[in-house]
Structure formats: C-alpha cells, structure tokens
Design a protein around this motif. Structure first.
Motif, PDB file in Angstrom:
ATOM      1  N   ALA A   8       9.723 -58.180 -10.801  1.00 53.96           N
ATOM      2  CA  ALA A   8       9.838 -56.783 -10.366  1.00 53.96           C
ATOM      3  C   ALA A   8      11.134 -56.155 -10.876  1.00 53.96           C
ATOM      4  CB  ALA A   8       9.776 -56.709  -8.844  1.00 53.96           C
ATOM      5  N   THR A   9      12.233 -56.926 -10.833  1.00 57.65           N
ATOM      6  CA  THR A   9      13.528 -56.411 -11.303  1.00 57.65           C
ATOM      7  C   THR A   9      13.518 -56.162 -12.799  1.00 57.65           C
ATOM      8  OG1 THR A   9      14.678 -57.590  -9.531  1.00 57.65           O
ATOM      9  CG2 THR A   9      15.998 -56.874 -11.411  1.00 57.65           C
ATOM     10  N   ALA A  10      12.971 -57.123 -13.560  1.00 56.99           N
ATOM     11  CA  ALA A  10      12.914 -56.974 -15.016  1.00 56.99           C
ATOM     12  C   ALA A  10      12.048 -55.786 -15.415  1.00 56.99           C
ATOM     13  CB  ALA A  10      12.375 -58.259 -15.649  1.00 56.99           C
ATOM     14  N   ALA A  11      10.930 -55.603 -14.706  1.00 60.19           N
ATOM     15  CA  ALA A  11      10.050 -54.464 -15.008  1.00 60.19           C
ATOM     16  C   ALA A  11      10.748 -53.145 -14.705  1.00 60.19           C
ATOM     17  CB  ALA A  11       8.756 -54.579 -14.211  1.00 60.19           C
ATOM     18  N   TYR A  12      11.501 -53.095 -13.602  1.00 61.24           N
ATOM     19  CA  TYR A  12      12.206 -51.861 -13.258  1.00 61.24           C
ATOM     20  C   TYR A  12      13.295 -51.546 -14.277  1.00 61.24           C
ATOM     21  CZ  TYR A  12      15.007 -48.479 -10.683  1.00 61.24           C
ATOM     22  OH  TYR A  12      15.702 -47.352 -10.332  1.00 61.24           O
TER      23      TYR A  12
END
Length: 599
Positions: free
Chosen positions: A256-260
């Motif tokens: 989720a962090t990498a996608a954001y």
C-alpha cells in the motif's frame, strides 16, 4: 532464558524434521488435531450453551443484561482469532500458536470451574420468592469476566490455526501424492467433529450442569481439555508444519505504501511489473499468484523506478513490491465483502443461545414422567441437523451434483454459502410463527402474567427452527471456510481463517446492539423483549431479523457476481516436496500456470 526457550524449540523442530517429508501429514494426524478441537468445543459449548441459565438462575441477572453478556463474550472470543492468526503467520507458526493458546484456554477453564464451585464466587440460591434473590456482586461478576477473558485469549490461538493446520495435513499431503484426492474435505470432517462435540456438550454436559451442579458441569470439560492438549502435542513429529512467512500485515502495508508513493506513475504492460521468485519463495511454496486486472492502483507498487533497488540487487520493500505481494493484498481486499455477508447470519442466530432457550423454559419439556429435557439441550437438534446434512452432502449430494456440474465438489464454495444463507432465513420465519403460537397458548391458558409457569405446549414445537438452522450451517459454514482457505494467499491462511471468526465477533456485537436498540425503542410502545416473554413481542424481533437476512442475501449475490478468483502458478511436485519438507524457500522456474480456482 528466552534464548534457551528458543533453543529448545529449535531442537524439537530439528528432531521432528528427521521424519521424511512424504511421511508427514495425511489422515493419521486427524485424531491428534481433531481431539484438541473436540475438547475445546466440548468445554466452550458446554458452558456457553447454558450460560443464559447460569447468568439468570445462578447469578440472578436480568434477561437483557445476561443476553448482552453472552453476545459480548462471543464477540470477544471471535475477535481474538484475528490476532492469533497474525501471530501464527508472522513468526510463531500454527503448531506453537495452537499449543500456547490451548494452555491459556485451560487456565480460563480452571478459573471458570472455581467460579462455579466456590460459594464465595457466586450469590446464594434464591429463597421461595423472586424478590428475595440476591444478584451477583461486582466482585463475583469480575471473576467471571476474568475467566471468560482467559478463554477468549486462548481461543484466539486455537481457532484460526486449527483449521488451517488440519487442512495443511490433508490438502498438502494430497499435493505431494498427485491424484490422491482426500476421501473427505477437511472442512466437512472438521465441522462434523465439531458438531459431535457440541452434541456431547448440549446433552451430557448440560445435563450435569442442571442436575448435578455447575462445578462438575464445567470441571468435566476442563479435565477433557487437559487430555486434548497432551494428545495434540504428542503428534508433533507427524505434522506438516508450514514455516511462517513473516508478518503479513507488514507486507500488505509495504504494498500500500509503495503504491501510494508511485500514485502518479502510469502502470505499464503487466509483463513489465517487478517479479522476484527467490524473494517470494518462502511465501509461495505451492505457487505464485499471477497478475489480475482488478484494483489496478496497487499495481503501481510493482513499477520499477530509480532508487527502488539496493546495490546488492535487493528491492527496497517499502518502495517496490513483487506482483505476488501485490496480488496478496488484492486477494484479501476481494475476499472482505464476501466475508461480511456472514455477519448478519451470526446476528440472526445469536438468539438461539438466549431468547429461544428462555422460550423452551416456559414450555412442556417432559419426555418421560421422570425426565425433562434441559432448555439448553434443544440445541441438540441444530447439531443433529448439521451432522446429518454434512454426511448426506459429502457422501450422496456431491456425487449427484458432480454429474450435472462436472465439478469435483459438486457446486462452488460460494454457491454452497448462498444456499446456506437462504435456508437460514426459513429458520427465523419458523421461529416467528412458533413464538406467536406460544403466546396464544399462554393467553388462552391465562398464564400471560406467570412467566415461570409451564405452558400446555410441547417444547418440540421449537425443533424445526433449530434443525433448519443446523442444515443451513452445514452449507454456509463449510462453504465459507473452504472459500477462505482456497482463496487466501498461502502465507496468510491462518489470518484469513481468522476472518471467519471475525464475522462471528462482529455479528455477536451487532446482536448486542440490535437487542439494545430494540429494547430501548420499544420501551414506550410495548416491550418486545421483556423478562416475561409471555407479555413480549419476540415474534416481531424474529421478523425484523428475517428482513435483515433478505437484504443481506441480495448483498451476497451482488458480491458473488463481481468476485474474481485468484489465478495461481503451480510449482512442480519435486519443488513442492522440497518446500514443504524443509521450508528453505528457494525459487524455481519449474512451474505450471493454473487459472482461477472456482472450487
């Protein structure tokens, strides 16, 4: 001290690993696993089934307060499995989580036994008049809560892991012997054993509680639980033990962090997204998840950009994730709406352990001139309904359906769940009709203001609603459990199994909320749920539950229509044996692709 403990655990693992991988698992492990859960359920069901009687007759609490204590306890006991599942998947492994959970559960059962047996921990019996009853003190209720808390924490270690651990023994063993299909679906076998435990609980244990005493009634399953823990641990060397793959929550957060961080990036062709078989080997021993077109925002986590990879070639996991890890998150997100459909079902069934038992208490329970069926033992008909349906489904119905559908399981997991949800509505329709009949008998007999009087109406009028509920559970519970195990990422199966219990938790709390709201809103216009059910409108409550179930069924069908099954790349037999045998987690190119699993 801690280091010595870890050393002992490693020595035990090393000793058990001497057994060749092919010789582990299989049907012979079932007695060790199911005995543990059998006694767990014997203890928990034997107490909770009759808990409404204990709270109202022994602790002298009002009906609504007692009902809310039950649903709150069930909610807590079904919430802790989510924590236990995360612990098992992250670092402890399923075997050790089950073991320590069983020990903590045992402590709670010992406390419950003392609470019921020692006169200082419960109020004295009522005198002849109800006005003379002394309610349990805050101290006595606190001891009860502490005991229930220990059993809830212990349940968090056993329930999410025992099903996934047991399924590993049969399903993974079948993978090792290609073409060897288990004679029983593990989840059919599991729920069959659970229902046998419930059957023993609502007959023998409840009878002891009502006729011998609560100390013995809780003490017997407590002793059985000791034997179960010893039996489970003694089978250590026979088990397939999947190594924990690290914290699943951390991996999901990394995706989720990498996608954001890359939210403005344009997703390229899926073939250009980042993959690393060696990195994912430990969490994909039965196959890697393949790319799907849903929830494309998370694909951005697998886009390789400058600064995503260390000089050593290892990815910075908070900036770059593999396709497999992205699909893990997608799989969990896709499963959540389906799981949520089980919440209302739990809410609708919560009254079987409270109001329906109080109904039974007002009815003619004579079987012979000298024997009355205990009110809580009416749940035996739910157990019988589920046992017979499970056996009929697995031995007869699957074979018939297979001829028409061509599917090994006859119908899909989701179709089985949908059938269960539909049948469950009929149970509450019948409950509403029977309750209206019970009140009319009370009115005709002039007993509306005599809640402790026995009505001239047989308690067996309640059998259909209990039996139909058991039939519904045989379809719905097994279907949901098989769906979660099949569609969950391999390294998150304990956590995914905990979602099953999470629906029970939320459903129980929702049951408390529903009863509280109904009790409050009907206070002025005529109580639906008073202590004297003869003057209440419990049938209206049942019709309200039916309406909620209709809405829930429509919601479920919509979720199923738009659900996408996970596509999996299956590893070869040789590599799979290597992974399950020693858990070293090395990647391989020797694999074959398999589409979405609709079974």
């Amino acid at each position: 001290m801690a280091e010595d403990g870890r050393g002992e655990k490693k020595d035990a693992d090393a000793a058990a690993s001497k057994m060749p991988a092919k010789q582990r698992g299989g049907f012979r492990t079932m007695p060790f696993i199911l005995a543990n859960d059998f006694c767990d359920r014997l203890a928990s069901v034997g107490f909770t089934t009759n808990l409404i009687s204990y709270l109202t007759l022994q602790l002298h609490l009002p009906l609504v307060q007692a009902s809310n204590i039950i649903t709150n306890y069930n909610g807590t006991a079904n919430l802790t499995p989510l924590i236990g599942g995360l612990i098992a998947d992250s670092f402890a492994g399923r075997f050790w989580t089950i073991t320590f959970g069983s020990i903590i559960y045992q402590l709670g059962m010992v406390c419950l036994t003392l609470s019921a047996a020692l006169p200082s921990l419960h109020p004295p019996p009522c005198a002849k008049h109800a006005a003379d009853c002394k309610r349990a003190s805050s101290y006595q209720i606190s001891v009860l809560y502490l005991s229930l808390l220990c059993t809830s924490i212990g349940t968090g270690g056993t329930r999410p892991c025992i099903m996934a651990f047991g399924a590993d023994q049969l399903e993974l063993n079948a993978h090792r012997h290609r073409g060897a299909k288990p004679k029983w679906s593990f989840f059919n076998l599991y729920f069959f054993a659970v229902e046998l435990a419930k059957l023993a609980a609502v007959t023998a244990v409840v009878y002891i509680q009502d006729n011998v005493g609560w100390g013995w009634g809780i003490g017997v399953p407590t002793v059985a639980m000791v034997a179960a823990v010893i039996t489970f641990v003694s089978g250590y060397s026979l088990y397939i033990r999947m190594p924990p793959g690290g914290s699943p929550l951390v991996r999901l957060a990394q995706v989720a962090t990498a996608a954001y961080k890359k939210r403005k990036a344009v997703v390229p062709d899926p073939s250009l997204l980042y993959e690393d078989k060696e990195l994912d080997a430990g969490i994909s021993t039965t196959g890697r998840l393949l790319h799907t077109d849903q929830l494309k925002f998370f694909d951005k986590a697998a886009i390789v950009t400058d600064g995503d990879v260390l000089p050593s070639g290892q990815p910075k996991l908070w900036r770059l994730s593999t396709v497999h890890r992205v699909e893990e998150l997608k799989s969990i997100i896709r499963m959540l709406p389906i799981c949520a459909a089980g919440i209302i079902l739990v809410t609708s069934a919560s009254h079987n352990h409270s109001f329906a038992i109080q109904q039974a208490r007002t009815m003619d329970r004579n079987i012979t001139p000298h024997f009355k069926i205990p009110p809580a033992s009416m749940l035996i008909f739910t157990n019988f309904g589920m046992l017979l349906t499970l056996a009929f489904y697995d031995r007869v119905l699957v074979r018939v359906l297979r001829r028409f559908t061509g599917r090994p399981n006859g119908i899909t997991h989701l179709q089985r769940t949908g059938v269960g949800l539909t049948i469950a509505m009929l149970s509450n329709v019948v409950a509403a009709v029977v309750e209206r009949r019970r009140k009319s008998v009370a009115a005709a007999s002039g007993l509306l203001d005599a809640p402790k009087a026995t009505l001239p109406m047989s308690v067996f009028w309640l059998v259909p609603q209990y039996a139909i509920h058991g039939i519904a559970n045989a379809f719905m519970d097994v279907g949901r459990m098989e769906f979660l195990y099949d569609q969950a990422p391999e390294s998150m199966r304990s956590t995914a199994t905990a979602l099953y219990w999470l629906t029970f938790s939320i459903g129980s709390y929702l049951g408390t909320l529903l009863v509280t709201i109904v009790h409050d809103k009907t206070r002025r216009s005529g109580q639906w749920l008073p202590d004297n059910l003869n003057r209440g409108k419990l049938d209206n409550y049942y019709w309200l539950v039916v309406a909620l179930e209709v809405v829930n069924l429509v919601y479920f069908f919509i979720c199923v229509k738009y659900y996408t099954f996970k596509p999996l790349e299956m590893v070869s037999e040789e590599v799979e044996l290597q992974h399950h045998g020693n858990g070293d987690g090395k990647g391989t190119d020797d694999a074959k692709k398999q589409g979405g699993n609709f079974e």
